[in-house]
Design a protein around this motif. Structure first.
Motif, mmCIF file in Angstrom:
data_model
loop_
_atom_site.group_PDB
_atom_site.id
_atom_site.type_symbol
_atom_site.label_atom_id
_atom_site.label_comp_id
_atom_site.label_asym_id
_atom_site.label_seq_id
_atom_site.Cartn_x
_atom_site.Cartn_y
_atom_site.Cartn_z
ATOM 1 N N SER A 127 0.827 -1.203 0.000
ATOM 2 C CA SER A 127 0.000 0.000 0.000
ATOM 3 C C SER A 127 0.865 1.258 0.000
ATOM 4 N N VAL A 140 -10.946 1.917 -0.452
ATOM 5 C CA VAL A 140 -9.782 1.130 -0.040
ATOM 6 C C VAL A 140 -10.259 0.162 1.034
ATOM 7 N N SER A 142 -9.729 -3.908 3.137
ATOM 8 C CA SER A 142 -8.951 -5.111 3.445
ATOM 9 C C SER A 142 -9.837 -6.022 4.279
ATOM 10 N N SER A 161 -3.901 4.361 3.719
ATOM 11 C CA SER A 161 -5.300 4.319 3.272
ATOM 12 C C SER A 161 -5.843 5.722 3.069
ATOM 13 N N ALA A 171 -12.205 4.457 3.145
ATOM 14 C CA ALA A 171 -11.390 3.299 3.541
ATOM 15 C C ALA A 171 -12.158 2.509 4.585
ATOM 16 N N HIS A 173 -11.569 -1.228 6.704
ATOM 17 C CA HIS A 173 -10.780 -2.436 6.954
ATOM 18 C C HIS A 173 -11.555 -3.339 7.901
#
Length: 246
Positions: A127, A140, A142, A161, A171, A173
């Protein structure tokens, strides 16, 4: 054994076990087992990651049937989440490109051996490298990455991010939330498949280790930088979220 011998101790899972190491992360991990693990993730993550909910809440509202939107999936592993998102978007007539990245050459090698998926870009890169190159993405994301990271790496991922989603992006995650209930549910839920679907993979052993390494919502709220927030999801899920301009 269904659960850890220490499961019934009062302090079991009271603290994050940062010293625990997942077998698949080892440089000498058996390649055959590792690739079977990536293959089975496509099934297991449907239940433990609630992938469709992630797509519906965070990705789909930003998609368009006219303009191609870009999503970045960090630590993609076998790229099962990007493939699922692309299939859902295509089925709804929405335009999407997903860049799936992982610094582990073994993960990218396996992902590249799979059938081609329109809109999927696979890259062995970090990243930080993408952020330094000035890349920008609408979302973004994950999945099950945060618990792998130490404090410095965690902070670096969030900073990357923000740079990658700058200019109106988002973002998010997603990860496991550490709890006794979640640990017991995974241990018992996967036990019937230990000698069948999960045989010859790292999924069951590493899944239990992942829970021991994961955070709680309270722990994350105490360390998140300004602008980031924690949202609880199902089952035993946490989402760490940042929006540009918020």
């Amino acid at each position: 054994m269904a659960v850890s011998p220490g499961f019934f101790d009062r302090d079991f899972l009271a603290r994050r076990d940062e010293a625990a190491v997942e077998l698949m992360d080892g440089p000498d991990a058996d390649l055959g087992m590792l690739w079977r693990t990536y293959d089975r993730f496509r099934l297991v993550n449907r239940f433990v990651s609630n992938q469709r909910a992630v797509y519906r809440r965070w990705v789909r509202p930003r998609l368009s049937p006219i303009v191609t939107r870009r999503v970045l999936d960090i630590g993609t592993g076998g790229a099962d989440l990007p493939r699922a998102m692309l299939a859902w978007a295509r089925g709804e007539g929405l335009r999407l490109e997903v860049t799936a990245i992982d610094p582990d050459e073994r993960a990218i090698a396996w992902a590249r051996r799979q059938p081609a998926e329109p809109g999927l870009v696979l890259r062995q890169v970090t990243s930080r490298e993408l952020a330094d190159a000035g890349e920008r993405f609408d979302v973004v994301t994950s999945n099950h990455v945060l618990h792998h990271l130490d404090g410095h790496e965690f902070g670096a991922l969030l900073a990357d991010s923000e740079r990658l989603a700058r200019g109106g992006g988002l973002a998010v995650h997603g990860d496991i939330e550490r709890s006794r209930l979640g640990y017991a549910a995974f241990a018992l839920g996967t036990l019937p498949f230990a000698r069948t679907l999960l045989a010859g993979t790292f999924i069951r052993a590493d899944g239990l280790t992942s829970i021991r390494r994961s955070h709680t919502a309270t722990e994350l709220r105490a360390v998140l930088p300004r602008g980031w927030r924690v949202r609880r999801g199902f089952p035993s899920r946490l989402e760490v979220v940042w929006s540009a301009g918020v």
